[in-house]
Motif scaffolding. Structure first.
Motif, PDB file in Angstrom:
ATOM      1  N   PRO A  48       0.811  -1.224   0.000  1.00  0.00           N
ATOM      2  CA  PRO A  48       0.000   0.000   0.000  1.00  0.00           C
ATOM      3  C   PRO A  48       0.843   1.272   0.000  1.00  0.00           C
ATOM      4  CG  PRO A  48       0.056  -0.927   2.206  1.00  0.00           C
ATOM      5  CD  PRO A  48       0.764  -1.917   1.308  1.00  0.00           C
ATOM      6  N   TYR A  49       2.141   1.128   0.087  1.00  0.00           N
ATOM      7  CA  TYR A  49       3.043   2.274   0.088  1.00  0.00           C
ATOM      8  C   TYR A  49       4.138   2.039  -0.953  1.00  0.00           C
ATOM      9  CZ  TYR A  49       5.544  -1.068   3.030  1.00  0.00           C
ATOM     10  OH  TYR A  49       6.128  -2.203   3.513  1.00  0.00           O
ATOM     11  N   GLY A  50       4.884   3.079  -1.223  1.00  0.00           N
ATOM     12  CA  GLY A  50       6.002   2.970  -2.150  1.00  0.00           C
ATOM     13  C   GLY A  50       7.270   3.475  -1.500  1.00  0.00           C
ATOM     14  N   ASP A  51       8.159   4.015  -2.306  1.00  0.00           N
ATOM     15  CA  ASP A  51       9.421   4.546  -1.792  1.00  0.00           C
ATOM     16  C   ASP A  51       9.754   5.846  -2.518  1.00  0.00           C
ATOM     17  OD1 ASP A  51      10.642   2.209  -0.080  1.00  0.00           O
ATOM     18  OD2 ASP A  51       9.931   1.276  -1.929  1.00  0.00           O
ATOM     19  N   TYR A  52      10.403   6.737  -1.805  1.00  0.00           N
ATOM     20  CA  TYR A  52      11.028   7.892  -2.441  1.00  0.00           C
ATOM     21  C   TYR A  52      12.493   7.523  -2.655  1.00  0.00           C
ATOM     22  CZ  TYR A  52       6.951  10.813  -1.700  1.00  0.00           C
ATOM     23  OH  TYR A  52       5.684  11.339  -1.748  1.00  0.00           O
ATOM     24  N   VAL A  53      12.939   7.621  -3.904  1.00  0.00           N
ATOM     25  CA  VAL A  53      14.280   7.143  -4.239  1.00  0.00           C
ATOM     26  C   VAL A  53      15.045   8.206  -5.016  1.00  0.00           C
ATOM     27  CG1 VAL A  53      13.546   4.732  -4.295  1.00  0.00           C
ATOM     28  CG2 VAL A  53      13.463   6.085  -6.385  1.00  0.00           C
ATOM     29  N   CYS A  54      16.364   8.135  -4.918  1.00  0.00           N
ATOM     30  CA  CYS A  54      17.252   8.987  -5.712  1.00  0.00           C
ATOM     31  C   CYS A  54      17.251   8.461  -7.144  1.00  0.00           C
ATOM     32  CB  CYS A  54      18.662   8.955  -5.126  1.00  0.00           C
ATOM     33  SG  CYS A  54      19.894   9.835  -6.116  1.00  0.00           S
ATOM     34  N   ARG A  55      17.062   9.358  -8.115  1.00  0.00           N
ATOM     35  CA  ARG A  55      17.001   8.947  -9.516  1.00  0.00           C
ATOM     36  C   ARG A  55      18.155   9.552 -10.311  1.00  0.00           C
ATOM     37  NH1 ARG A  55      12.194   7.458 -11.696  1.00  0.00           N
ATOM     38  NH2 ARG A  55      13.487   7.127 -13.535  1.00  0.00           N
ATOM     39  N   THR A  56      19.329   9.572  -9.705  1.00  0.00           N
ATOM     40  CA  THR A  56      20.477  10.186 -10.366  1.00  0.00           C
ATOM     41  C   THR A  56      20.806   9.519 -11.688  1.00  0.00           C
ATOM     42  OG1 THR A  56      21.367  10.691  -8.184  1.00  0.00           O
ATOM     43  CG2 THR A  56      22.868  10.899 -10.028  1.00  0.00           C
ATOM     44  N   THR A  57      20.684   8.198 -11.743  1.00  0.00           N
ATOM     45  CA  THR A  57      21.054   7.495 -12.973  1.00  0.00           C
ATOM     46  C   THR A  57      20.205   7.938 -14.153  1.00  0.00           C
ATOM     47  OG1 THR A  57      19.566   5.684 -12.324  1.00  0.00           O
ATOM     48  CG2 THR A  57      21.900   5.462 -11.764  1.00  0.00           C
ATOM     49  N   ALA A  58      18.957   8.323 -13.896  1.00  0.00           N
ATOM     50  CA  ALA A  58      18.094   8.792 -14.983  1.00  0.00           C
ATOM     51  C   ALA A  58      18.578  10.120 -15.540  1.00  0.00           C
ATOM     52  CB  ALA A  58      16.659   8.930 -14.488  1.00  0.00           C
ATOM     53  N   ARG A  59      19.400  10.835 -14.763  1.00  0.00           N
ATOM     54  CA  ARG A  59      19.962  12.099 -15.234  1.00  0.00           C
ATOM     55  C   ARG A  59      21.339  11.902 -15.849  1.00  0.00           C
ATOM     56  NH1 ARG A  59      18.249  13.549  -9.970  1.00  0.00           N
ATOM     57  NH2 ARG A  59      20.399  13.798  -9.270  1.00  0.00           N
ATOM     58  N   GLY A  60      21.750  10.643 -16.003  1.00  0.00           N
ATOM     59  CA  GLY A  60      23.055  10.370 -16.591  1.00  0.00           C
ATOM     60  C   GLY A  60      24.199  10.649 -15.645  1.00  0.00           C
ATOM     61  N   GLU A  61      23.954  10.585 -14.339  1.00  0.00           N
ATOM     62  CA  GLU A  61      24.979  10.858 -13.344  1.00  0.00           C
ATOM     63  C   GLU A  61      25.122   9.658 -12.407  1.00  0.00           C
ATOM     64  OE1 GLU A  61      24.113  14.532 -11.328  1.00  0.00           O
ATOM     65  OE2 GLU A  61      23.236  15.414 -13.126  1.00  0.00           O
ATOM     66  N   VAL A  62      26.101   9.749 -11.529  1.00  0.00           N
ATOM     67  CA  VAL A  62      26.311   8.716 -10.516  1.00  0.00           C
ATOM     68  C   VAL A  62      26.294   9.381  -9.151  1.00  0.00           C
ATOM     69  CG1 VAL A  62      27.876   6.966  -9.607  1.00  0.00           C
ATOM     70  CG2 VAL A  62      27.680   7.285 -12.077  1.00  0.00           C
ATOM     71  N   CYS A  63      25.384   8.945  -8.278  1.00  0.00           N
ATOM     72  CA  CYS A  63      25.301   9.495  -6.925  1.00  0.00           C
ATOM     73  C   CYS A  63      26.229   8.707  -6.011  1.00  0.00           C
ATOM     74  CB  CYS A  63      23.864   9.422  -6.410  1.00  0.00           C
ATOM     75  SG  CYS A  63      23.668  10.028  -4.708  1.00  0.00           S
ATOM     76  N   PRO A  64      27.075   9.375  -5.237  1.00  0.00           N
ATOM     77  CA  PRO A  64      27.993   8.654  -4.349  1.00  0.00           C
ATOM     78  C   PRO A  64      27.289   7.978  -3.175  1.00  0.00           C
ATOM     79  CG  PRO A  64      28.159  11.015  -3.979  1.00  0.00           C
ATOM     80  CD  PRO A  64      27.282  10.832  -5.182  1.00  0.00           C
ATOM     81  N   ALA A  65      26.089   8.447  -2.826  1.00  0.00           N
ATOM     82  CA  ALA A  65      25.366   7.867  -1.687  1.00  0.00           C
ATOM     83  C   ALA A  65      23.868   7.979  -1.932  1.00  0.00           C
ATOM     84  CB  ALA A  65      25.753   8.581  -0.391  1.00  0.00           C
ATOM     85  N   PRO A  66      23.326   7.178  -2.871  1.00  0.00           N
ATOM     86  CA  PRO A  66      21.899   7.284  -3.204  1.00  0.00           C
ATOM     87  C   PRO A  66      21.000   6.928  -2.024  1.00  0.00           C
ATOM     88  CG  PRO A  66      22.865   5.326  -4.201  1.00  0.00           C
ATOM     89  CD  PRO A  66      23.997   6.117  -3.638  1.00  0.00           C
ATOM     90  N   ALA A  67      20.015   7.780  -1.773  1.00  0.00           N
ATOM     91  CA  ALA A  67      19.121   7.594  -0.634  1.00  0.00           C
ATOM     92  C   ALA A  67      17.775   7.048  -1.084  1.00  0.00           C
ATOM     93  CB  ALA A  67      18.926   8.921   0.100  1.00  0.00           C
ATOM     94  N   ALA A  68      17.086   6.394  -0.157  1.00  0.00           N
ATOM     95  CA  ALA A  68      15.732   5.898  -0.400  1.00  0.00           C
ATOM     96  C   ALA A  68      15.037   5.752   0.949  1.00  0.00           C
ATOM     97  CB  ALA A  68      15.759   4.559  -1.130  1.00  0.00           C
ATOM     98  N   MET A  69      13.708   5.906   0.954  1.00  0.00           N
ATOM     99  CA  MET A  69      12.946   5.731   2.192  1.00  0.00           C
ATOM    100  C   MET A  69      11.492   5.445   1.856  1.00  0.00           C
ATOM    101  SD  MET A  69      12.633   8.166   5.586  1.00  0.00           S
ATOM    102  CE  MET A  69      14.257   7.654   6.177  1.00  0.00           C
ATOM    103  N   ARG A  70      10.860   4.634   2.695  1.00  0.00           N
ATOM    104  CA  ARG A  70       9.450   4.330   2.510  1.00  0.00           C
ATOM    105  C   ARG A  70       8.626   5.604   2.451  1.00  0.00           C
ATOM    106  NH1 ARG A  70       7.079  -0.433   6.324  1.00  0.00           N
ATOM    107  NH2 ARG A  70       5.341   1.063   6.268  1.00  0.00           N
TER     108      ARG A  70
END
Length: 349
Positions: free
Chosen positions: A263-285
């Motif tokens: 019933p829930y999702g996640d908020y995620v870092c989408r750096t790869t979609a911008r053609g970049e690399v995030c050194p510490a990608p975050a995510a949370m319910r």
């Protein structure tokens, strides 16, 4: 105070709203009207004659705006039909050039970006993903279409987007997809992403094509196979924290991702979609992060009512999410790790 009525409003409806606002807030509206030799003063108790005069001028302004709009629309339609360049962002792979007729401008292949288009297409046919191609272009500091257009116009690259200033913009898979799917690669004049056609139904050309019709069709087939038929019209987001939640690893926006069967999702870092690399990608319910933000906001704003996304954005609310650690005790499933979260507001509530 305004010099003319059309500096304040452009329609009768807007004038009615402005007069009503003046009465509600006990404000006097003044239109200088230098040509008339005397101003129009609309007090909160203005008589019907004054209001009627304002409405007549607002009607004239509305008619003038409609006439100008129709004239510009007709002008651009005529330019498109003649294959002439009428201004705006030049399709990637082209540059502005004098029209062969000697009047106005047309578009011609830009040797530098046209060669790049060919290289990108070769990468697509070689099986490279658009994200990988975008990352390579960013690493090589290749200008995106908007920046290349600025270069050709002698203007600085970069600009402002999503409230942030950029020295130059970055390639994303979305930018690449838009370039590769545009009929302008065949030399077609486009409007709203579609080919402009003449009275006979033939494409209106902007200049020499970068791809033949067959080459363009092969490219579209390759892109379609990658999408697996999942492409659909883009819809507006309903996620509460889009534009509010940011990843601390790259300062980029976090986006809502669905969890199938939950019933829930996640908020995620989408750096790869911008053609970049995030050194510490975050995510949370999503339910945890939204609950945290709403709780903090209601406490700061001293409100118990509903809090829509528009209000959070208007009040400059920002929550920064740090990368979590793997593993841990079952207690981690009871709620968010607030030590990873930073709540701020960039505007005064």
């Amino acid at each position: 105070m305004w010099s003319h009525v059309d500096r304040a409003v452009r329609s009768v409806a807007h004038m009615a709203e402005l007069v009503a606002w003046g009465r509600q807030h006990a404000r006097t509206l003044v239109f200088a009207m230098p040509e008339a030799g005397h101003p129009i003063v609309v007090t909160p108790r203005a008589d019907g004659c004054t209001i009627r005069r304002c409405m007549e001028l607002a009607h004239d302004a509305e008619q003038e705006a409609r006439t100008i709009s129709n004239r510009l629309t007709s002008s651009h339609e005529a330019l498109r039909a003649a294959g002439r360049y009428g201004g705006g962002l030049v399709p990637f792979g082209y540059r502005k050039a004098p029209h062969p007729s000697g009047s106005g401008w047309c578009l011609a292949p830009d040797p530098e970006s046209a060669a790049l288009v060919r290289t990108i297409i070769e990468d697509v046919h070689a099986g490279r993903s658009l994200i990988a191609i975008a990352r390579r272009l960013n690493e090589s500091r290749v200008p995106v279409p908007r920046d290349r257009h600025a270069q050709l116009q002698g203007r600085p690259m970069g600009g402002r987007r999503h409230g942030r200033d950029f020295e130059r913009f970055r390639w994303t898979s979305g930018t690449l997809s838009k370039v590769l799917r545009s009929p302008s690669l065949m030399g077609h004049r486009t409007h709203g992403g579609q080919t402009v056609r003449d009275e006979s139904g033939d494409p209106v050309l902007i200049g020499e094509s970068l791809l033949t019709n067959d080459e363009f069709d092969v490219l579209q087939d390759a892109l379609l196979r990658r999408s697996n038929g999942t492409r659909s019209p883009r819809r507006g987001t309903t996620a509460l924290l889009t534009g509010v939640a940011y990843c601390s690893g790259c300062d980029g926006r976090m986006y809502f991702a669905i969890r199938k069967g939950y019933p829930y999702g996640d908020y995620v870092c989408r750096t790869t979609a911008r053609g970049e690399v995030c050194p510490a990608p975050a995510a949370m319910r999503s339910d945890w992060l939204e609950g945290y933000v709403l709780s903090r906001y209601r406490r700061v704003a001293a409100t118990d009512g509903d809090v829509p996304r528009e209000r959070l954005l208007r009040d400059g609310v920002v929550v920064t999410v740090g990368k979590g650690r793997s593993g841990g005790a079952p207690s981690r499933l009871t709620g968010p790790d607030t030590s990873r979260l930073t709540f701020t507001r960039r505007a005064r509530l």
